[in-house]
Design a protein around this motif. Structure first.
Motif, PDB file in Angstrom:
ATOM      1  N   ILE A   1       0.845  -1.202   0.000  1.00 58.27           N
ATOM      2  CA  ILE A   1       0.000   0.000   0.000  1.00 58.27           C
ATOM      3  C   ILE A   1       0.875   1.245   0.000  1.00 58.27           C
ATOM      4  O   ILE A   1       0.657   2.191  -0.779  1.00 58.27           O
ATOM      5  CB  ILE A   1      -0.947   0.003   1.232  1.00 58.27           C
ATOM      6  CG1 ILE A   1      -1.998  -1.102   1.096  1.00 58.27           C
ATOM      7  CG2 ILE A   1      -1.636   1.349   1.366  1.00 58.27           C
ATOM      8  CD1 ILE A   1      -2.874  -1.245   2.320  1.00 58.27           C
ATOM      9  N   LEU A   2       1.885   1.251   0.858  1.00 55.11           N
ATOM     10  CA  LEU A   2       2.777   2.404   0.943  1.00 55.11           C
ATOM     11  C   LEU A   2       3.506   2.643  -0.376  1.00 55.11           C
ATOM     12  O   LEU A   2       3.619   3.772  -0.836  1.00 55.11           O
ATOM     13  CB  LEU A   2       3.769   2.233   2.079  1.00 55.11           C
ATOM     14  CG  LEU A   2       3.198   2.373   3.486  1.00 55.11           C
ATOM     15  CD1 LEU A   2       4.276   2.107   4.526  1.00 55.11           C
ATOM     16  CD2 LEU A   2       2.609   3.759   3.697  1.00 55.11           C
TER      17      LEU A   2
ATOM     18  N   ASN B   1      -6.415  10.644   1.280  1.00 55.15           N
ATOM     19  CA  ASN B   1      -5.926  11.243   0.039  1.00 55.15           C
ATOM     20  C   ASN B   1      -6.558  10.612  -1.194  1.00 55.15           C
ATOM     21  O   ASN B   1      -6.520   9.441  -1.372  1.00 55.15           O
ATOM     22  CB  ASN B   1      -4.407  11.072  -0.044  1.00 55.15           C
ATOM     23  CG  ASN B   1      -3.753  11.713   1.144  1.00 55.15           C
ATOM     24  OD1 ASN B   1      -4.039  12.847   1.472  1.00 55.15           O
ATOM     25  ND2 ASN B   1      -2.899  10.963   1.820  1.00 55.15           N
TER      26      ASN B   1
ATOM     27  N   HIS C   1      -4.653   6.955   6.476  1.00 53.47           N
ATOM     28  CA  HIS C   1      -3.867   7.892   5.687  1.00 53.47           C
ATOM     29  C   HIS C   1      -4.195   7.789   4.204  1.00 53.47           C
ATOM     30  O   HIS C   1      -4.396   8.795   3.525  1.00 53.47           O
ATOM     31  CB  HIS C   1      -2.385   7.613   5.926  1.00 53.47           C
ATOM     32  CG  HIS C   1      -1.497   8.632   5.296  1.00 53.47           C
ATOM     33  ND1 HIS C   1      -1.385   9.908   5.802  1.00 53.47           N
ATOM     34  CD2 HIS C   1      -0.699   8.570   4.206  1.00 53.47           C
ATOM     35  CE1 HIS C   1      -0.543  10.580   5.037  1.00 53.47           C
ATOM     36  NE2 HIS C   1      -0.118   9.803   4.072  1.00 53.47           N
ATOM     37  N   THR C   2      -4.276   6.551   3.682  1.00 48.61           N
ATOM     38  CA  THR C   2      -4.526   6.387   2.250  1.00 48.61           C
ATOM     39  C   THR C   2      -5.974   6.672   1.898  1.00 48.61           C
ATOM     40  O   THR C   2      -6.271   7.052   0.772  1.00 48.61           O
ATOM     41  CB  THR C   2      -4.153   4.964   1.774  1.00 48.61           C
ATOM     42  OG1 THR C   2      -4.725   4.034   2.683  1.00 48.61           O
ATOM     43  CG2 THR C   2      -2.664   4.782   1.706  1.00 48.61           C
TER      44      THR C   2
ATOM     45  N   VAL D   1      -2.070   3.285   8.139  1.00 47.19           N
ATOM     46  CA  VAL D   1      -1.937   3.289   6.688  1.00 47.19           C
ATOM     47  C   VAL D   1      -3.308   3.418   6.035  1.00 47.19           C
ATOM     48  O   VAL D   1      -3.483   4.176   5.068  1.00 47.19           O
ATOM     49  CB  VAL D   1      -1.219   2.002   6.216  1.00 47.19           C
ATOM     50  CG1 VAL D   1      -1.420   1.771   4.741  1.00 47.19           C
ATOM     51  CG2 VAL D   1       0.252   2.101   6.526  1.00 47.19           C
ATOM     52  N   GLU D   2      -4.321   2.715   6.580  1.00 51.62           N
ATOM     53  CA  GLU D   2      -5.648   2.783   5.983  1.00 51.62           C
ATOM     54  C   GLU D   2      -6.260   4.169   6.132  1.00 51.62           C
ATOM     55  O   GLU D   2      -6.830   4.712   5.188  1.00 51.62           O
ATOM     56  CB  GLU D   2      -6.568   1.721   6.589  1.00 51.62           C
ATOM     57  CG  GLU D   2      -6.608   0.474   5.725  1.00 51.62           C
ATOM     58  CD  GLU D   2      -6.815  -0.789   6.526  1.00 51.62           C
ATOM     59  OE1 GLU D   2      -7.594  -0.733   7.488  1.00 51.62           O
ATOM     60  OE2 GLU D   2      -6.189  -1.811   6.190  1.00 51.62           O
TER      61      GLU D   2
ATOM     62  N   GLU E   1       2.571   1.758  -3.454  1.00 50.11           N
ATOM     63  CA  GLU E   1       1.642   2.289  -4.457  1.00 50.11           C
ATOM     64  C   GLU E   1       1.341   3.749  -4.179  1.00 50.11           C
ATOM     65  O   GLU E   1       1.270   4.574  -5.080  1.00 50.11           O
ATOM     66  CB  GLU E   1       0.340   1.498  -4.451  1.00 50.11           C
ATOM     67  CG  GLU E   1       0.426   0.195  -5.221  1.00 50.11           C
ATOM     68  CD  GLU E   1      -0.708  -0.739  -4.839  1.00 50.11           C
ATOM     69  OE1 GLU E   1      -1.756  -0.248  -4.382  1.00 50.11           O
ATOM     70  OE2 GLU E   1      -0.522  -1.969  -4.979  1.00 50.11           O
ATOM     71  N   HIS E   2       1.188   4.067  -2.900  1.00 44.62           N
ATOM     72  CA  HIS E   2       0.806   5.410  -2.508  1.00 44.62           C
ATOM     73  C   HIS E   2       1.903   6.428  -2.841  1.00 44.62           C
ATOM     74  O   HIS E   2       1.610   7.527  -3.279  1.00 44.62           O
ATOM     75  CB  HIS E   2       0.532   5.433  -1.004  1.00 44.62           C
ATOM     76  CG  HIS E   2      -0.154   6.663  -0.570  1.00 44.62           C
ATOM     77  ND1 HIS E   2      -1.467   6.935  -0.889  1.00 44.62           N
ATOM     78  CD2 HIS E   2       0.278   7.719   0.143  1.00 44.62           C
ATOM     79  CE1 HIS E   2      -1.807   8.098  -0.380  1.00 44.62           C
ATOM     80  NE2 HIS E   2      -0.780   8.600   0.264  1.00 44.62           N
ATOM     81  N   TYR E   3       3.149   6.044  -2.626  1.00 47.70           N
ATOM     82  CA  TYR E   3       4.216   7.021  -2.792  1.00 47.70           C
ATOM     83  C   TYR E   3       4.838   7.025  -4.167  1.00 47.70           C
ATOM     84  O   TYR E   3       5.576   7.930  -4.510  1.00 47.70           O
ATOM     85  CB  TYR E   3       5.275   6.827  -1.717  1.00 47.70           C
ATOM     86  CG  TYR E   3       4.782   7.308  -0.380  1.00 47.70           C
ATOM     87  CD1 TYR E   3       4.561   8.665  -0.167  1.00 47.70           C
ATOM     88  CD2 TYR E   3       4.479   6.421   0.637  1.00 47.70           C
ATOM     89  CE1 TYR E   3       4.066   9.113   1.024  1.00 47.70           C
ATOM     90  CE2 TYR E   3       3.994   6.865   1.847  1.00 47.70           C
ATOM     91  CZ  TYR E   3       3.786   8.217   2.043  1.00 47.70           C
ATOM     92  OH  TYR E   3       3.298   8.665   3.211  1.00 47.70           O
TER      93      TYR E   3
END
Lengths: 224, 64
Positions: free
Chosen positions: A217-218, B64, B60-61, B57-58, A220-222
């Motif tokens: 997830i991180l 955005n 935060h994502t 993480v959930e 993909e996000h960044y």
């Protein structure tokens, strides 16, 4: 106190029963084996756990090939890495036992050689996974490899060692567990031990899979 | 192979009877159980930290 899935509590409960019972419970008195007969409670569950974990891994590889959902690839990865850990522990605990019962750490026994080959296949799976930079290609190719690896695991561990002479209990023509002279007292500890260590393996794999999920997830996000 | 077919007689097979009779086996059992408790404690700690990280993480994502 973290919230735990009930199977994790069951793993803790069973392991805390199986460890003292495995040490203290009555076992048959056998020449050569002596107290090392208790290895049945600790070494054998490693292999059973490995089989269940690798079967779960193969299942998720199959699911990935069907629906291309990334979480199946993560689970296949996680189950196979813990399965590999259990296999390595099974091989090394078996070697310790072999030194004191067969008289050598490694005697090139069919069961030993076949399990070493099986573990090498799963080490190759690790290498294969790490050689693809793109997640989709990695997931697809390694899923196919994983299915072939699991399909070769079964004859390596369960069929080939039985076709020839082997020192290992349960092999060399003996199809089942009878050669252990597994009596009722031992079954009562052995089956819970298999379940306990298998559940522990699934717990470890769950932690690893969730860590990989956060990681993806991180990423993909960044990178977006 | 012939040794496998020898009759197992209970009298001559050596087991850890001394360690059991003087109770010292329980020392080792206590050690192993403590190590197991330590590993379980660490697993619980990992569960706790990982759940917090997942939640972060959930959240935060999702924003955005």
């Amino acid at each position: 106190m973290p919230r735990l899935n009930p199977y994790k509590w069951l793993a803790i409960l069973l392991l805390s029963l199986v460890i003292p019972m495995g040490w203290m419970g009555d076992v048959p008195r056998k020449i050569i084996l002596n107290e090392s007969i208790r290895n049945l409670y600790f070494h054998v569950p490693m292999w059973f756990g490995m089989i269940f974990l690798l079967a779960a891994s193969a299942w998720h590889s199959l699911c990935y090939l069907r629906d291309r959902q990334m979480h199946h690839d993560r689970l296949a990865d996680s189950y196979s890495i813990v399965g590999l850990l259990f296999g390595l522990l099974g091989l090394t605990t078996g070697m310790i036992w072999a030194q004191f019962t067969w008289g050598a750490w490694w005697s090139g026994d069919p069961k030993q050689n076949a399990s070493a080959i099986a573990l090498l296949m799963y080490l190759a799976y690790r290498v294969l996974r790490s050689s693809f930079p793109q997640p989709d290609t990695r997931a697809r190719v390694s899923a196919v490899y994983n299915l072939f690896a699991f399909a070769s695991l079964i004859p390596l561990l369960f069929i080939l060692p039985r076709l020839t002479d082997s020192l290992h209990p349960g092999n060399g023509g003996n199809p089942g567990f009878n050669s252990y002279d597994l009596d009722g007292r031992m079954r009562l500890i052995f089956y819970p031990a298999v379940l306990a260590f298998t559940l522990l393996g699934f717990w470890l794999a769950d932690l690893y899979a969730r860590l990989r999920r956060v990681n993806q997830i991180l990423q993909e996000h960044y990178t977006r | 192979m012939s040794i496998l077919y020898l009759k197992n007689t209970t009298a001559i097979v050596e087991m850890a009877d001394l360690m059991r009779s003087n109770g010292k086996i329980y020392v080792l059992l206590a050690v192993v159980l403590l190590i197991f408790a330590g590993i379980v404690f660490f697993l619980m700690f990992m569960e706790y930290r990982l759940s917090k990280l997942e939640k972060e993480v959930e959240d935060h994502t999702a924003k955005n």
